[in-house]
Design an enzyme around this catalytic site. Structure first.
Site, mmCIF file in Angstrom:
data_model
loop_
_atom_site.group_PDB
_atom_site.id
_atom_site.type_symbol
_atom_site.label_atom_id
_atom_site.label_comp_id
_atom_site.label_asym_id
_atom_site.label_seq_id
_atom_site.Cartn_x
_atom_site.Cartn_y
_atom_site.Cartn_z
ATOM 1 N N GLU A 277 0.807 -1.231 0.000
ATOM 2 C CA GLU A 277 0.000 0.000 0.000
ATOM 3 C C GLU A 277 0.840 1.281 0.000
ATOM 4 O OE1 GLU A 277 -3.298 -0.046 2.727
ATOM 5 O OE2 GLU A 277 -4.165 -1.786 1.741
ATOM 6 N N GLU B 245 -5.268 -8.658 0.333
ATOM 7 C CA GLU B 245 -6.083 -8.293 1.498
ATOM 8 C C GLU B 245 -7.526 -8.078 1.062
ATOM 9 O OE1 GLU B 245 -4.758 -5.121 4.144
ATOM 10 O OE2 GLU B 245 -2.673 -5.680 3.762
HETATM 11 C C1 BG6 Z 1 -4.648 -2.179 4.891
HETATM 12 C C2 BG6 Z 1 -3.300 -2.447 5.488
HETATM 13 O O1 BG6 Z 1 -4.714 -0.814 4.631
HETATM 14 O O2 BG6 Z 1 -5.776 -2.426 5.621
HETATM 15 C C3 BG6 Z 1 -3.308 -3.283 6.748
HETATM 16 O O3 BG6 Z 1 -2.429 -3.013 4.536
HETATM 17 C C4 BG6 Z 1 -4.495 -2.888 7.577
HETATM 18 O O4 BG6 Z 1 -2.085 -3.090 7.394
HETATM 19 C C5 BG6 Z 1 -5.755 -3.199 6.805
HETATM 20 O O5 BG6 Z 1 -4.537 -3.454 8.850
HETATM 21 C C6 BG6 Z 1 -7.024 -2.874 7.566
HETATM 22 O O6 BG6 Z 1 -6.970 -1.534 7.965
HETATM 23 P P1 BG6 Z 1 -7.121 -1.076 9.465
HETATM 24 O O7 BG6 Z 1 -6.843 0.372 9.432
HETATM 25 O O8 BG6 Z 1 -8.512 -1.413 9.842
HETATM 26 O O9 BG6 Z 1 -6.118 -1.838 10.253
#
Ligand code: BG6
Length: 467
Positions: A166, A367
């Site tokens: 990201e 993800e």
């Molecule tokens: C992504 C990141 O933006 O989303 C992760 O790569 C992150 O590191 C995931 O944990 C979920 O976002 P958040 O802010 O809810 O942890």
């Protein structure tokens, strides 16, 4: 378009789950690890914990890998903490840190789980940050050297490599994530961006030189941006935001050049980076083998109303707006999570199509998931809402495959509960519950959630049984 017959998931499809080092490992200063920018963050959002213990995966990785094996994962995506390998970012190599990831990778391989390694997931060494971080061009060479160490150590065990997680979110929402200090001028931010792109290009070329079977790609957060209406200026604003948020990063990574609309935006801001001799050739020379992406939801934007501030604001999935460029709007057709992130499974298919049409590179989902306040009751976590979210998104992968998109695998967030980037430990994503509270660490014991049994069934049936 609805097909009468959906194509099955292809043989060898990677059924994974993901984590990142600083969010899951803990042991932030053990066995010679140096501090990262995350470890020295001056403060955490009110009511949220720090990352010092996280899910204690550093000490419990063997138990966790056994759970991943029971889940049936065929892949596990994790990141390597730069500061465990080279504590100050560009100096001595820390043998104990190197050994930890050998143990982890060996345990995965022994369990038949393909390791997918993210080389850098937000946790820049603090010592490099003190010297200017990514704004300092020297960090490019520090990253290239770090990548060489990783390829030399783990290249014979790891096929799938992700360069930077990201990068686009570190640039656009770095204040929320903790990777950019408040008030940093846009010119410096986009200079840092240019340097990260150079670092990624160097690592990509090094991987191809040093790891004969290695496959490498970037891992941006891609959220397709819809226009709020069919008003032509809303369509233009969505196109602009797609260029600034998405294509700036993917065009550079895949096509090796700056996206022209994004470049025009940088010119308008007075934030075009200094480009040194040889940079453009280096960027053009590096070709990824696949494009990985993280997807949580789409965005919707309208033409700017004139009330937006110069700073983007929001977080990874909440686009507030930017003066003269776009206004973030709520998509009235979509439900939201408890944390205000919209839920758009069909947007997932739209995003697959957009990426495939643009690049024709195999796509790997690194993800996707639902953050929620899960509750442990009598040793159980009934997270049916997460099952619904994941099922709806996996269905859309199958639609995308039926559209002709080449999808390598699916690695949702997260394998196990971990600490959110900016919303604490109570925002959970995992298939496995970690028994801790925001500040009280309790016993950190692991519990299988309902989604664990469900995902195990999905994997065992190769995605045929999503019930
Ligand atoms: C992504 C990141 O933006 O989303 C992760 O790569 C992150 O590191 C995931 O944990 C979920 O976002 P958040 O802010 O809810 O942890």
């Amino acid at each position: 378009m609805k097909y009468r017959t959906l194509k099955p998931f292809p043989p060898g499809f990677l059924w994974g789950a993901s984590t990142s080092a600083y969010q899951v490992e803990g042991a932030w200063n053990e066995d010679g690890k140096g501090p990262s920018v995350i470890d020295v963050m001056p403060s955490h959002p009110e009511g949220t914990t720090d990352f010092t213990v996280a899910s204690d995966h550093y000490h419990r990785f063997a138990e966790d890998v056994a759970l991943f094996s029971e889940l049936g994962l065929t892949a596990y995506r994790f990141s390597i903490a730069w500061t465990r390998i080279i504590p100050d970012g560009d100096g001595e190599i820390n043998a104990a840190g190197v050994a930890f990831y050998h143990r982890l990778i060996d345990a995965l391989v022994a369990a038949g789980i393909e390791p997918i390694v993210t080389m850098y997931h937000f946790d820049l060494p603090a010592a490099l940050d003190a010297k200017g971080g990514w704004v300092n061009r020297a960090t490019v060479d520090a990253f290239a050297r770090f990548s060489e160490v990783l390829f030399a150590e783990y290249g014979d065990k790891v096929t799938y490599w992700l360069t930077i997680n990201e990068q686009n979110m570190m640039i656009l929402y770095g204040e929320a994530i903790g990777t950019i200090k408040a008030g940093m001028p846009k010119s410096a931010i986009y200079q840092a961006n240019h340097h990260m792109m150079l670092a990624q290009a160097k690592a990509t070329n090094l991987c191809h030189d040093l790891v004969p079977h290695g496959l490498i790609g970037p891992a941006p957060n891609i959220a397709l941006c819809y226009p709020a209406t069919c008003h032509p200026e809303d369509v233009l604003a969505a196109d602009d935001f797609n260029a600034i948020r998405n294509w700036l990063y993917t065009d550079m990574a895949v096509l090796g050049r700056y996206n022209s609309v994004a470049w025009a935006y940088l010119e308008e801001l007075g934030a075009t980076p200094e480009i040194a001799e040889g940079d453009l050739e280096l960027l053009a020379s590096a070709r990824p083998d696949f494009l990985a992406f993280n997807y949580y939801a789409s965005h919707a934007v309208a033409r700017p109303s004139g009330t937006e501030s110069d700073v983007a604001g929001g977080d990874q999935q909440i686009a507030v707006g930017e003066a003269g460029v776009y206004a973030g709007v709520t998509n009235e057709y979509l439900p939201k999570t408890e944390f205000g992130w919209e839920i758009d499974p069909v947007g997932f298919r739209n995003t697959f199509r957009a990426l495939w049409d643009r690049y024709h590179l195999p796509l790997l989902v690194t993800e996707n998931g639902l953050g929620a306040f899960d509750k442990l009751e009598d040793g159980q976590v009934h997270d049916g809402y997460r099952i619904d979210y994941l099922r709806d998104h996996i269905e859309q992968i199958q639609w995308a495959i039926s559209d002709g998109v080449d999808v390598l695998g699916y690695s949702p967030w997260s394998a196990i509960d971990l600490v959110s980037t900016h919303q604490g430990a109570a925002k959970r994503y995992g298939f496995v519950y970690v028994n801790r509270e925001e500040f009280d660490l309790l016993d950190l014991a692991r519990y299988r959630k309902d989604s664990f049994a469900w995902y195990a069934k999905v994997i065992a049936s190769q995605g045929a049984d999503l019930s």
